[in-house]
Design a protein around this motif. Structure first.
Motif, PDB file in Angstrom:
ATOM      1  N   LEU A   1      23.104  69.268  93.411  1.00 15.63           N
ATOM      2  CA  LEU A   1      23.250  70.210  92.307  1.00 15.63           C
ATOM      3  C   LEU A   1      22.079  70.214  91.322  1.00 15.63           C
ATOM      4  O   LEU A   1      21.467  71.246  91.059  1.00 15.63           O
TER       5      LEU A   1
ATOM      6  N   VAL B   1      31.707  56.894  84.912  1.00  8.34           N
ATOM      7  CA  VAL B   1      32.327  58.018  84.202  1.00  8.34           C
ATOM      8  C   VAL B   1      33.683  58.351  84.817  1.00  8.34           C
ATOM      9  O   VAL B   1      34.725  58.260  84.159  1.00  8.34           O
ATOM     10  N   THR B   2      33.693  58.721  86.099  1.00  3.35           N
ATOM     11  CA  THR B   2      34.985  59.102  86.705  1.00  3.35           C
ATOM     12  C   THR B   2      35.896  57.875  86.856  1.00  3.35           C
ATOM     13  O   THR B   2      37.113  58.022  86.833  1.00  3.35           O
TER      14      THR B   2
ATOM     15  N   LYS C   1      31.546  71.534  83.460  1.00  2.00           N
ATOM     16  CA  LYS C   1      32.124  71.204  84.773  1.00  2.00           C
ATOM     17  C   LYS C   1      32.744  69.813  84.763  1.00  2.00           C
ATOM     18  O   LYS C   1      33.877  69.633  85.204  1.00  2.00           O
ATOM     19  N   ASN C   2      31.989  68.837  84.260  1.00  2.00           N
ATOM     20  CA  ASN C   2      32.451  67.455  84.396  1.00  2.00           C
ATOM     21  C   ASN C   2      33.540  67.067  83.397  1.00  2.00           C
ATOM     22  O   ASN C   2      34.018  65.941  83.411  1.00  2.00           O
TER      23      ASN C   2
ATOM     24  N   ILE D   1      20.565  55.127  87.502  1.00  2.00           N
ATOM     25  CA  ILE D   1      21.995  55.284  87.821  1.00  2.00           C
ATOM     26  C   ILE D   1      22.233  55.431  89.325  1.00  2.00           C
ATOM     27  O   ILE D   1      23.100  54.774  89.890  1.00  2.00           O
TER      28      ILE D   1
ATOM     29  N   VAL E   1      29.257  50.703  84.177  1.00  2.00           N
ATOM     30  CA  VAL E   1      29.741  51.863  83.419  1.00  2.00           C
ATOM     31  C   VAL E   1      29.910  53.025  84.403  1.00  2.00           C
ATOM     32  O   VAL E   1      28.935  53.470  85.007  1.00  2.00           O
TER      33      VAL E   1
ATOM     34  N   VAL F   1      33.682  53.661  95.152  1.00  2.00           N
ATOM     35  CA  VAL F   1      34.759  53.854  94.165  1.00  2.00           C
ATOM     36  C   VAL F   1      35.543  52.550  93.976  1.00  2.00           C
ATOM     37  O   VAL F   1      36.712  52.560  93.612  1.00  2.00           O
TER      38      VAL F   1
HETATM   39  N1  EPU Z   1      29.750  52.920  90.710  1.00  2.00           N
HETATM   40  C1  EPU Z   1      30.141  51.812  91.405  1.00  2.00           C
HETATM   41  N2  EPU Z   1      31.466  51.669  91.674  1.00  2.00           N
HETATM   42  C2  EPU Z   1      32.410  52.554  91.282  1.00  2.00           C
HETATM   43  C3  EPU Z   1      31.994  53.680  90.562  1.00  2.00           C
HETATM   44  C4  EPU Z   1      30.651  53.848  90.284  1.00  2.00           C
HETATM   45  O1  EPU Z   1      29.340  50.987  91.799  1.00  2.00           O
HETATM   46  O2  EPU Z   1      33.595  52.352  91.570  1.00  2.00           O
HETATM   47  C5  EPU Z   1      28.308  53.118  90.391  1.00  2.00           C
HETATM   48  C6  EPU Z   1      27.717  54.367  91.054  1.00  2.00           C
HETATM   49  O3  EPU Z   1      27.352  54.144  92.385  1.00  2.00           O
HETATM   50  C7  EPU Z   1      26.552  54.669  90.152  1.00  2.00           C
HETATM   51  C8  EPU Z   1      27.052  54.215  88.772  1.00  2.00           C
HETATM   52  O4  EPU Z   1      28.189  53.381  89.026  1.00  2.00           O
HETATM   53  O5  EPU Z   1      25.457  53.879  90.513  1.00  2.00           O
HETATM   54  C9  EPU Z   1      27.493  55.314  87.844  1.00  2.00           C
HETATM   55  O6  EPU Z   1      28.225  56.294  88.548  1.00  2.00           O
HETATM   56  P1  EPU Z   1      29.485  57.029  87.899  1.00  2.00           P
HETATM   57  O7  EPU Z   1      30.727  56.466  88.488  1.00  2.00           O
HETATM   58  O8  EPU Z   1      29.364  57.044  86.415  1.00  2.00           O
HETATM   59  O9  EPU Z   1      29.298  58.493  88.467  1.00  2.00           O
HETATM   60  P2  EPU Z   1      30.472  59.500  88.786  1.00  2.00           P
HETATM   61  O10 EPU Z   1      31.593  59.248  87.862  1.00  2.00           O
HETATM   62  O11 EPU Z   1      30.736  59.508  90.240  1.00  2.00           O
HETATM   63  C10 EPU Z   1      29.770  61.359  87.085  1.00  2.00           C
HETATM   64  C11 EPU Z   1      29.399  62.794  87.158  1.00  2.00           C
HETATM   65  C12 EPU Z   1      28.020  62.919  87.793  1.00  2.00           C
HETATM   66  C13 EPU Z   1      27.025  62.148  86.936  1.00  2.00           C
HETATM   67  C14 EPU Z   1      27.479  60.690  86.798  1.00  2.00           C
HETATM   68  C15 EPU Z   1      26.608  59.858  85.888  1.00  2.00           C
HETATM   69  C16 EPU Z   1      31.549  63.894  87.340  1.00  2.00           C
HETATM   70  C17 EPU Z   1      32.505  64.673  88.160  1.00  2.00           C
HETATM   71  N3  EPU Z   1      30.409  63.520  87.926  1.00  2.00           N
HETATM   72  O12 EPU Z   1      29.798  60.878  88.425  1.00  2.00           O
HETATM   73  O13 EPU Z   1      27.689  64.294  87.786  1.00  2.00           O
HETATM   74  O14 EPU Z   1      25.757  62.173  87.523  1.00  2.00           O
HETATM   75  O15 EPU Z   1      28.827  60.651  86.288  1.00  2.00           O
HETATM   76  O16 EPU Z   1      26.544  60.413  84.634  1.00  2.00           O
HETATM   77  O17 EPU Z   1      31.792  63.650  86.168  1.00  2.00           O
HETATM   78  C18 EPU Z   1      26.621  66.252  88.547  1.00  2.00           C
HETATM   79  O18 EPU Z   1      27.306  66.904  87.744  1.00  2.00           O
HETATM   80  O19 EPU Z   1      25.637  66.752  89.158  1.00  2.00           O
HETATM   81  C19 EPU Z   1      26.937  64.845  88.793  1.00  2.00           C
HETATM   82  C20 EPU Z   1      26.505  64.188  89.877  1.00  2.00           C
END
Ligand code: EPU
Length: 419
Positions: free
Chosen positions: A371, A164-165, A22-23, A328, A162, A124
């Protein structure tokens, strides 16, 4: 709204095929917006989040077709609307992934700001700051991120956290920027690498994906392509835990064992015999009760936050005391409270859960909150005496393809019933 009914107590036995990730699928479909021609994506899982992404791209005017094998063709040349509306973003935060591609390719994007989330604040700011550093003019107005740019310019980006998105969005923005972009403190997740490989197949020049420093040399244009999504490591891990928690013997196929290192180490610590082939993994826990394990989540290659809830479920019935530390997301323990309803002994202290294994759980109705929490409740239901009902399973349909069919194939007594 459907719910899942699970009659616990059956050790799972057999083989299950892992779906596409999915991701990885979500950023790849968003990345299709960058191309000058049609993009075909294969090994796409049949999930609600994928349907939502297709709806999002369709709403922009992209021509999207899906065949019976879930190969999705996206023709972005018909895109005329550069927005991601609140109605869709509020149902799927990953919609934010269209921000980078839209600004890079069309010079404008109006993307609803994702709001709160059941697992944490999830801002974000890093996506936005990175795009600004690449030259986009960004305002937040009426709940929307409004980004405008002529051609983006490469820059050195040092990410605060760090993400991911965030890494994916900025990598997608950089591929069409003028000059070189360096992303420092980049996420190293396999899904970031898969996206980079996909972009490279369109003609992007990317080095270092999978390390914490990604270097992108911008190109003028990207062509259409055909690409197969990598297997889902979180779905993989979930079925392996299903085998272990039930004292069963489960083999997952069509997977990537090298993406599962941290999870396999914990399964071995829990006492499972783990076998690994080129594209399969099996766990054998027959005749044994799992031992409690300590888990601390962190960015890849450390233990994934998306597997935390499943190991919490394993610990509830394990021998001993297991500690789970979530680093996280600040609110990713909702499943712990539901597991207590099944008789689990769990003490929460901030971001730490201390779980005393109780041997057996007892069935009760429980409610899914997100999820991975829903997946953990299904796992707990598999080892609870009696019939557990998991409600609000629309969460599970966002990320697990045909979970009740796959578990039934392994011998579980599980069915979907209308509420
Ligand atoms: N964060 C910030 N600022 C930002 C972006 C992130 O402070 O601009 C923080 C977040 O609040 C969090 C940390 O950074 O504390 C890491 O979050 P990340 O941005 O890596 O999460 P994400 O990209 O929103 C993806 C997955 C999640 C998974 C996380 C961590 C996708 C679509 N989603 O989310 O997947 O838990 O990385 O590995 O890739 C799931 O599939 O159930 C899911 C939640």
């Amino acid at each position: 709204m459907d719910k899942l009914q699970i009659q616990g107590g059956v050790p799972l036995e057999g083989e299950v095929r892992i779906s596409g990730a999915k991701n990885a699928t979500l950023p790849i479909l968003a990345g299709a917006l960058l191309a000058d021609g049609p993009v075909v994506v294969g090994n796409v899982p049949h999930l609600k989040d994928v349907t939502t992404t297709v709806e999002l791209l369709g709403g922009m005017g992209a021509t999207v077709t899906i065949d019976e094998r879930m190969r999705i063709e996206v023709d972005p040349t018909t895109v005329r609307d550069y927005s991601a509306p609140y109605e869709l973003v509020k149902t799927m935060r990953a919609s934010i992934l269209v921000l980078g591609p839209l600004v890079a390719r069309y010079g404008r994007a109006d993307v609803s700001l994702p709001g709160g989330c059941a697992i944490g604040a999830r801002p974000v700011n890093i996506h936005v700051a990175g795009l600004q550093a690449l030259g986009a003019d960004i305002t937040i107005d009426g709940g929307y991120i409004r980004a405008r740019a002529d051609r983006l310019r490469g820059a050195r980006l040092v990410l605060d956290t760090v993400t991911v998105t965030g890494t994916e969005n900025l990598m997608m923005a950089a591929v069409l920027a003028e000059g070189e972009t360096i992303i420092e403190n980049a996420a190293r997740e396999p899904e970031v690498v898969d996206l980079a490989n996909f972009l490279a197949s369109m003609g992007a020049k990317i080095q270092g994906a999978g390390t914490d420093k990604i270097v992108v040399e911008g190109v003028e244009r990207l062509s259409g392509t055909s690409y197969e999504v990598l297997p889902d490591r979180i779905e993989s891990g979930t079925y392996l835990v299903a085998g272990a928690i039930t004292g069963g013997h489960v083999r997952i196929k069509n997977t990537r064992p090298d993406h599962l290192d941290a999870v396999l180490v914990k399964l071995q610590e829990a006492g499972a015999k783990v076998g690994v082939g080129d594209n399969w993994v099996e766990v054998d826990m027959r005749g044994r009760r799992p031992r409690a394990v300590d888990v601390r989540t962190a960015p890849y290659p450390a233990f994934p936050t998306d597997m935390q809830a499943q190991f919490a479920a394993l610990n509830t019935v394990a021998d001993g005391v297991g500690t789970i530390i979530e680093t996280i997301f600040e609110n990713r323990f909702m499943h712990m409270l539901e597991m207590r309803r099944l008789g689990a002994e769990i003490r929460l202290e901030g971001n730490t859960a201390i779980i005393h294994g109780v041997g057996r759980l007892k069935a009760a109705p429980v409610m899914a909150t997100d999820l991975r929490a829903s997946a953990s409740l299904v796992l707990a239901g598999l080892v609870a005496d009696g019939r557990t009902e998991v409600e609000r399973i629309y969460h599970i349909d966002r990320g697990y393809e045909a979970i009740e069919e796959k578990l039934s194939q392994l011998g579980a007594q599980i069915k979907r019933v209308p509420n």
